[in-house]
Design a protein around this motif. Structure first.
Motif, mmCIF file in Angstrom:
data_model
loop_
_atom_site.group_PDB
_atom_site.id
_atom_site.type_symbol
_atom_site.label_atom_id
_atom_site.label_comp_id
_atom_site.label_asym_id
_atom_site.label_seq_id
_atom_site.Cartn_x
_atom_site.Cartn_y
_atom_site.Cartn_z
ATOM 1 N N THR A 1 33.682 45.284 32.501
ATOM 2 C CA THR A 1 34.128 44.020 33.087
ATOM 3 C C THR A 1 35.110 43.352 32.141
ATOM 4 O O THR A 1 34.840 43.246 30.937
ATOM 5 N N VAL A 2 36.238 42.879 32.691
ATOM 6 C CA VAL A 2 37.255 42.204 31.892
ATOM 7 C C VAL A 2 37.585 40.872 32.563
ATOM 8 O O VAL A 2 37.824 40.815 33.771
ATOM 9 N N THR A 3 37.602 39.818 31.771
ATOM 10 C CA THR A 3 38.032 38.508 32.258
ATOM 11 C C THR A 3 39.255 38.060 31.472
ATOM 12 O O THR A 3 39.427 38.430 30.301
ATOM 13 N N ALA A 4 40.115 37.255 32.122
ATOM 14 C CA ALA A 4 41.336 36.762 31.471
ATOM 15 C C ALA A 4 41.870 35.587 32.269
ATOM 16 O O ALA A 4 41.398 35.289 33.383
ATOM 17 N N ASN A 5 42.852 34.906 31.702
ATOM 18 C CA ASN A 5 43.481 33.786 32.403
ATOM 19 C C ASN A 5 44.324 34.250 33.579
ATOM 20 O O ASN A 5 44.440 33.554 34.584
ATOM 21 N N GLN A 6 44.939 35.412 33.441
ATOM 22 C CA GLN A 6 45.726 35.979 34.529
ATOM 23 C C GLN A 6 45.904 37.476 34.294
ATOM 24 O O GLN A 6 45.691 37.965 33.192
ATOM 25 N N GLY A 7 46.299 38.181 35.349
ATOM 26 C CA GLY A 7 46.437 39.621 35.206
ATOM 27 C C GLY A 7 47.348 40.228 36.251
ATOM 28 O O GLY A 7 47.708 39.591 37.247
ATOM 29 N N GLU A 8 47.711 41.454 36.007
ATOM 30 C CA GLU A 8 48.537 42.229 36.939
ATOM 31 C C GLU A 8 48.076 43.674 36.896
ATOM 32 O O GLU A 8 47.780 44.220 35.822
ATOM 33 N N MET A 9 48.031 44.286 38.072
ATOM 34 C CA MET A 9 47.623 45.681 38.164
ATOM 35 C C MET A 9 48.669 46.472 38.927
ATOM 36 O O MET A 9 49.104 46.071 40.005
ATOM 37 N N LYS A 10 49.079 47.612 38.352
ATOM 38 C CA LYS A 10 49.951 48.563 39.021
ATOM 39 C C LYS A 10 49.073 49.693 39.527
ATOM 40 O O LYS A 10 48.580 50.513 38.746
ATOM 41 N N ILE A 11 48.888 49.723 40.840
ATOM 42 C CA ILE A 11 47.897 50.626 41.423
ATOM 43 C C ILE A 11 48.255 52.100 41.231
ATOM 44 O O ILE A 11 47.401 52.884 40.777
ATOM 45 N N THR B 1 47.069 51.022 35.938
ATOM 46 C CA THR B 1 47.214 50.279 34.684
ATOM 47 C C THR B 1 47.065 48.793 34.964
ATOM 48 O O THR B 1 47.616 48.274 35.947
ATOM 49 N N VAL B 2 46.329 48.099 34.082
ATOM 50 C CA VAL B 2 46.082 46.666 34.225
ATOM 51 C C VAL B 2 46.616 45.951 32.988
ATOM 52 O O VAL B 2 46.386 46.393 31.856
ATOM 53 N N TYR B 3 47.325 44.828 33.219
ATOM 54 C CA TYR B 3 47.845 43.992 32.135
ATOM 55 C C TYR B 3 47.179 42.625 32.254
ATOM 56 O O TYR B 3 47.307 41.953 33.279
ATOM 57 N N LEU B 4 46.480 42.208 31.174
ATOM 58 C CA LEU B 4 45.768 40.942 31.182
ATOM 59 C C LEU B 4 46.243 40.081 30.030
ATOM 60 O O LEU B 4 46.486 40.575 28.930
ATOM 61 N N THR B 5 46.347 38.762 30.282
ATOM 62 C CA THR B 5 46.812 37.842 29.234
ATOM 63 C C THR B 5 45.964 36.583 29.245
ATOM 64 O O THR B 5 45.515 36.120 30.301
ATOM 65 N N GLY B 6 45.777 36.024 28.026
ATOM 66 C CA GLY B 6 45.101 34.747 27.879
ATOM 67 C C GLY B 6 43.593 34.842 27.873
ATOM 68 O O GLY B 6 42.988 35.123 28.914
ATOM 69 N N GLN C 1 28.929 45.929 24.336
ATOM 70 C CA GLN C 1 30.029 45.932 23.383
ATOM 71 C C GLN C 1 31.192 45.145 23.983
ATOM 72 O O GLN C 1 31.413 45.200 25.193
ATOM 73 N N SER C 2 31.913 44.412 23.151
ATOM 74 C CA SER C 2 32.956 43.535 23.674
ATOM 75 C C SER C 2 34.208 43.596 22.811
ATOM 76 O O SER C 2 34.141 43.895 21.606
ATOM 77 N N LEU C 3 35.330 43.293 23.461
ATOM 78 C CA LEU C 3 36.619 43.245 22.779
ATOM 79 C C LEU C 3 37.354 42.012 23.273
ATOM 80 O O LEU C 3 37.631 41.869 24.468
ATOM 81 N N ARG C 4 37.693 41.129 22.354
ATOM 82 C CA ARG C 4 38.429 39.910 22.689
ATOM 83 C C ARG C 4 39.822 39.985 22.097
ATOM 84 O O ARG C 4 40.006 40.514 21.001
ATOM 85 N N ALA C 5 40.799 39.413 22.830
ATOM 86 C CA ALA C 5 42.183 39.441 22.353
ATOM 87 C C ALA C 5 43.006 38.466 23.174
ATOM 88 O O ALA C 5 42.544 37.912 24.186
ATOM 89 N N ASN C 6 44.257 38.274 22.741
ATOM 90 C CA ASN C 6 45.193 37.442 23.509
ATOM 91 C C ASN C 6 45.731 38.198 24.722
ATOM 92 O O ASN C 6 45.902 37.622 25.796
ATOM 93 N N THR C 7 46.010 39.481 24.523
ATOM 94 C CA THR C 7 46.504 40.325 25.614
ATOM 95 C C THR C 7 45.797 41.663 25.561
ATOM 96 O O THR C 7 45.348 42.115 24.493
ATOM 97 N N LEU C 8 45.738 42.311 26.742
ATOM 98 C CA LEU C 8 45.072 43.614 26.817
ATOM 99 C C LEU C 8 45.759 44.462 27.875
ATOM 100 O O LEU C 8 46.010 43.996 28.992
ATOM 101 N N THR C 9 46.052 45.694 27.513
ATOM 102 C CA THR C 9 46.536 46.695 28.468
ATOM 103 C C THR C 9 45.423 47.704 28.676
ATOM 104 O O THR C 9 44.923 48.299 27.714
ATOM 105 N N TRP C 10 45.081 47.897 29.945
ATOM 106 C CA TRP C 10 43.915 48.729 30.281
ATOM 107 C C TRP C 10 44.403 49.918 31.112
ATOM 108 O O TRP C 10 44.866 49.763 32.231
ATOM 109 N N TYR C 11 44.296 51.120 30.515
ATOM 110 C CA TYR C 11 44.691 52.351 31.188
ATOM 111 C C TYR C 11 43.441 52.956 31.817
ATOM 112 O O TYR C 11 42.643 53.617 31.151
ATOM 113 N N LEU C 12 43.283 52.729 33.111
ATOM 114 C CA LEU C 12 42.047 53.126 33.780
ATOM 115 C C LEU C 12 41.879 54.632 33.835
ATOM 116 O O LEU C 12 40.752 55.140 33.731
#
Length: 419
Positions: free
Chosen positions: A319-329, A333-338, A348-359
């Motif tokens: 599960t990933v939460t963020a202020n906003q995101g974009e997914m290229k189906i 690939t998912v791009y999350l910011t904020g 286990q958790s990972l916090r950051a300002n931005t995250l790129t998620w390669y599904l």
């Protein structure tokens, strides 16, 4: 009188400047009555009065005064039959607002309803035909301001090919409103819909479906289910202002499903905007997206959220939460910011300002104020970047360009148990 049978009878009502004209030509065989015309104010005399005039005129004489009950006698059948019937109504400047014709019609004086066989006609606006109507059999009522038809009715817009089928039709020309009720089936090259009622604002080219609405669009291939759906015909937009479900199909199978309390679908750009408790569930990749506003571009195959977002990957249970995101189906690939926070199955958790998620690769790349934390064994890593597989807890954290250091915290077991 059981039925009045005559040669090709014809009956026309036409309103001109608030008046009506009844033409009984061909209704009577008497030469002196063959061109009888009566002008009567439409708004003050019912349809029954016209038919009584026709009945008396064709008889050649009125009932004798010695028969006071002749007009209302129970022995006299009040059903009248006419042939080649035409009902017409005009506005205050003489332009037609409807015309309905029928090969044969029966009229019941008590109910003031005419039952027409194979009626067909036109509805007008500004003197131009806006809908063509037809039916096998229909009950027709008119009061000078509105037209009612009951039966299996078809209404066709000749300008765009929309066909509305239902069992009741009501035309209110003063309101620019056409209503079709009772088991509505609407068809168009772009959209097909079923509902309990359809209301067409003719000048605005706006149609509202209500009650158990199921609408199917051809391109994109979608099915929408809701209780109220607005179709802006010229703008090619569908607007749902009630809870709505949108199913997208590929090869006649559901590939994605969207839900929300409101939505707008642009059929031209193939972009759907789902709002208020918006959810989108994708089949490939298997991801659920939740936000207050989701923009779903079916042409570009992208999903964008500009408000707090939650994404859940079902297969890996991440599960990933963020202020906003974009997914290229297609690229998965998912791009999350904020305020990004990714949580795995074992907490286990990972916090950051931005995250790129390669599904597809099950990899994440995090940047800015990175904090990685795992429970077993309990430890924390802090740095500027992180790369790795969150699910397998194989994460590499690196420091920033200035210090190049990574802060590592090993948490004692007693403290870890308390967390």
């Amino acid at each position: 009188m059981a039925h009045y049978q005559g040669r090709k009878n014809e009956r026309r009502f036409s309103g001109i400047k608030g008046e009506s004209k009844t033409n009984f030509s061909h209704l009577c065989s008497l030469p002196s009555l063959s061109s009888l015309q009566l002008r009567i104010n439409w708004y003050y005399l019912p349809l029954t009065f016209f038919l009584v005039i026709g009945l008396v005129g064709c008889g050649g004489k009125s009932p004798p005064a010695s028969q006071p009950n002749a007009a209302g006698s129970s022995n006299q059948d009040s059903n009248l039959t006419f042939f080649d019937v035409t009902l017409e109504q005009a506005d205050e400047v003489g332009r037609p607002i409807w015309k309905v014709r029928a090969k044969r019609a029966k009229y019941t004086q008590e109910k003031q309803i005419g039952q027409a066989e194979s009626p067909y006609g036109e509805l007008y606006q500004d003197g131009k035909v806006i809908y063509q109507i037809k039916a096998d059999v229909a009950d027709i009522e008119q009061d000078g301001k509105q037209l009612f038809l009951k039966g299996k009715i078809f209404a066709t817009d000749p300008s765009n090919g929309i066909v509305l089928q239902g069992n009741e039709l009501e035309w209110r020309p003063q309101e620019d409103l056409l209503i079709v009720r009772n088991q509505i089936n609407g068809t168009h090259k772009q959209l097909q819909a079923v509902a309990r009622e359809a209301r067409v604002k003719t000048r605005e080219q706006r149609m509202e479906f209500s009650g158990g609405v199921i609408a199917n669009s051809a391109d994109p291939q979608l099915q929408m289910r809701t209780e109220h759906l607005i179709w802006k015909i010229k703008e090619e937009k569908l607007i749902g202002d009630r809870p709505i479900q949108i199913d997208r199909y590929k090869n006649n199978n559901i590939s994605d499903r969207g839900k929300g309390n409101a939505a707008e679908v642009n059929l031209k750009t193939k972009i759907a905007t789902i709002q208020q408790n918006a959810q989108l569930e994708l089949l490939d990749p298997p991801v659920q997206i939740a936000s207050n506003s989701i923009t779903w571009n079916m042409n570009a195959e992208t999903v964008t959220t500009n408000s707090p977002t939650r994404m859940f990957q079902r297969a890996e249970k991440v599960t990933v939460t963020a202020n906003q995101g974009e997914m290229k189906i297609p690229q998965k690939t998912v791009y999350l910011t904020g305020n990004v926070n990714a949580i795995g199955q074992r907490r286990q958790s990972l916090r950051a300002n931005t995250l790129t998620w390669y599904l597809d690769n099950k990899l994440v790349e995090a940047q800015g104020n990175v904090l990685y934390r795992q429970v077993d064994p309990p430890l924390n890593f802090a740095g500027e970047t992180a790369v790795g597989n969150l699910q397998t807890e194989n994460i590499v954290v690196k420091g920033g360009s200035s210090s190049g250091r990574v802060v590592t915290e090993i948490i004692p077991q007693e403290r870890a148990n308390r967390q």
